[in-house]
Write an enzyme that holds these catalytic residues in place. Structure first.
Site, PDB file in Angstrom:
ATOM      1  N   GLY A 166       2.545  -8.758   1.033  1.00  0.00           N
ATOM      2  CA  GLY A 166       3.892  -8.741   1.579  1.00  0.00           C
ATOM      3  C   GLY A 166       4.923  -9.662   0.987  1.00  0.00           C
ATOM      4  O   GLY A 166       5.954  -9.896   1.613  1.00  0.00           O
ATOM      5  N   ASP A 201      -0.155  -0.258   3.518  1.00  0.00           N
ATOM      6  CA  ASP A 201      -1.151  -0.580   2.489  1.00  0.00           C
ATOM      7  C   ASP A 201      -2.494  -0.007   2.930  1.00  0.00           C
ATOM      8  O   ASP A 201      -2.726   0.173   4.129  1.00  0.00           O
ATOM      9  CB  ASP A 201      -1.278  -2.094   2.261  1.00  0.00           C
ATOM     10  CG  ASP A 201      -1.819  -2.412   0.867  1.00  0.00           C
ATOM     11  OD1 ASP A 201      -1.002  -2.560  -0.066  1.00  0.00           O
ATOM     12  OD2 ASP A 201      -3.054  -2.476   0.702  1.00  0.00           O
ATOM     13  N   CYS A 225       3.395  -4.487 -12.288  1.00  0.00           N
ATOM     14  CA  CYS A 225       3.299  -5.746 -13.043  1.00  0.00           C
ATOM     15  C   CYS A 225       2.459  -5.486 -14.303  1.00  0.00           C
ATOM     16  O   CYS A 225       1.537  -6.221 -14.628  1.00  0.00           O
ATOM     17  CB  CYS A 225       2.728  -6.879 -12.198  1.00  0.00           C
ATOM     18  SG  CYS A 225       1.191  -6.489 -11.353  1.00  0.00           S
TER      19      CYS A 225
END
Length: 419
Positions: free
Chosen positions: A235, A255, A355
């Protein structure tokens, strides 16, 4: 390094260098089981273990099975990664180990002739990158992620202003500086432990890489909106979005991992946010998601990815990923992005982020999505950030580069559903 520290480092590397589990998990578990180790011992052990990971290509070129010869791997890491001279280690060394380290030093020139040892990247990853990058770019990337990362934190705007908080912190930590791009970030180059600091405990500070903070800025959430963080994890970005919304409106934090969402709950309590609804889902097709179809103003998809932009922090990832795991991730990313897009209302915003530094996971996914979904259009990330007075323009896509920006490697695209 003393003999006790070397012994413990060797035992940890026996486990880490099998690459069966994340290195930070192995390290954390080991240190929990060795409570008598002091703070300095823990620091030395962790730094040396991670130095072995950062210089694993060179170590593996010398030692055929580094996890079986973990003591020698630890010694090589001290010389290659931590700047020790052999003379400084003399009291620790057996005769054959002195010869081994002399060989390590002698082969340093040889290492500069091979791309995998220059860039400290495995052959599979180099082959993948060579389809997009020149060798010089691969070297630059590899060297940038072989450095240690600073500690970045974000000031929770519900509880403080960056200038005031930074001034307070600089009286304790003179090296603290404002992050150059993220408007609420503070950087500590020397990485002090802040988990017991009053500003962390009261929710004024949250640990978060500057690149991650910038990514959340692209969501651009406003008060009273309905926002979905589709892959919320623990989060970090959810909390930024909640602060952007000044605790007004509703954020759904989805999630598949109960454990990750459990980590979000204490962070929510510290932050003072009450507009977040964490919800565990079975998959991107969970029926609980259907209630939001066509209703969300903003949807963030921080997709499961290879994590290759985070190698400064997780150098073992390049040995735990493979061409096969990447191919499986590409399918997962495609499916999640498609499912999440159904939640966006007309005129609403969909932010796709990873990422990773691999184009397959990034712009190629976005182009494929746009081809299959003509009701969405690409917005310009540079223009969105400029409107928020963030002085960062990497073009239509956000592409945070470790070498250039001193952040983790991040990618984001902002898509808008046509009205």
């Amino acid at each position: 390094m003393n003999p006790i520290q070397l012994k413990h480092t060797s035992e940890i590397l026996e486990q880490i260098l099998t690459f069966q589990q994340p290195a930070d998990v192995v390290l954390s578990h080991y240190l929990k089981n060795h409570k008598k180790l002091g703070q300095q011992d823990r620091h030395e052990i962790a730094e040396t273990a991670f130095a072995a990971l950062r210089h694993y290509q060179k170590i593996a070129a010398i030692l055929r099975r580094p996890h079986v010869q973990a003591r020698k791997a630890a010694l090589a890491a001290l010389v290659l990664g931590r700047g020790y001279n052999i003379s400084q280690l003399a009291d620790l060394l057996e005769e054959d180990e002195k010869e081994f380290l002399a060989n390590v030093k002698a082969r340093k020139t040889e290492f500069s002739g091979s791309l995998n040892t220059i860039a400290e990247l495995p052959e599979w990853l180099i082959a993948r990158l060579q389809t997009h990058w020149e060798d010089e770019q691969i070297q630059t990337f590899g060297r940038s992620v072989a450095q240690t990362a600073p500690l970045d934190v974000r000031v929770n705007t519900l509880k403080g202003k960056r200038d005031k908080v930074l001034a307070q912190l600089q009286s304790e930590f003179p090296q603290a500086i404002a992050t150059p791009y993220a408007p609420h970030g503070i950087r500590f180059p020397n990485k002090p432990a802040l988990n017991k600091h009053e500003l962390f405990l009261d929710g004024t500070l949250e640990v978060q890489d500057e690149g991650s903070q910038i990514l959340a800025q692209l969501v651009g959430a406003k008060r009273g909106e309905i926002v979905v963080d589709f892959c919320a994890g623990a989060g970090g970005k959810t909390l930024v979005i909640g602060a952007q919304m000044a605790n007004k409106g509703r954020i759904y934090a989805f999630d598949i991992s109960e454990k990750r969402l459990a980590n979000l709950k204490p962070r929510m309590a510290r932050s003072g946010l009450s507009n977040i609804t964490p919800e565990r889902i079975q998959s991107e097709h969970d029926p609980r998601i259907a209630k939001l179809h066509g209703k969300a103003d903003r949807v963030l998809v921080d997709a499961p990815c290879s994590g290759l932009g985070t190698l400064r922090r997780n150098p073992d990832l390049k040995y735990r990923q493979s061409p096969e795991t990447i191919d499986n991730l590409l399918k997962t990313q495609h499916n999640i992005l498609q499912a999440a897009s159904a939640l966006v209302r007309e005129g609403g915003r969909l932010v796709y982020a990873t990422c990773s530094i691999l184009p397959e996971e990034n712009e190629m996914q976005v182009f494929e999505f746009l081809e299959n979904n003509p009701d969405f259009e690409l917005l310009d990330c540079g223009e969105i950030l400029a409107a928020q007075k963030v002085d960062l323009n990497t073009g239509k896509f956000l592409q945070m580069d470790t070498a250039q920006h001193n952040t983790d490697g991040f990618f984001a695209a902002v898509l808008q559903k046509k009205a």
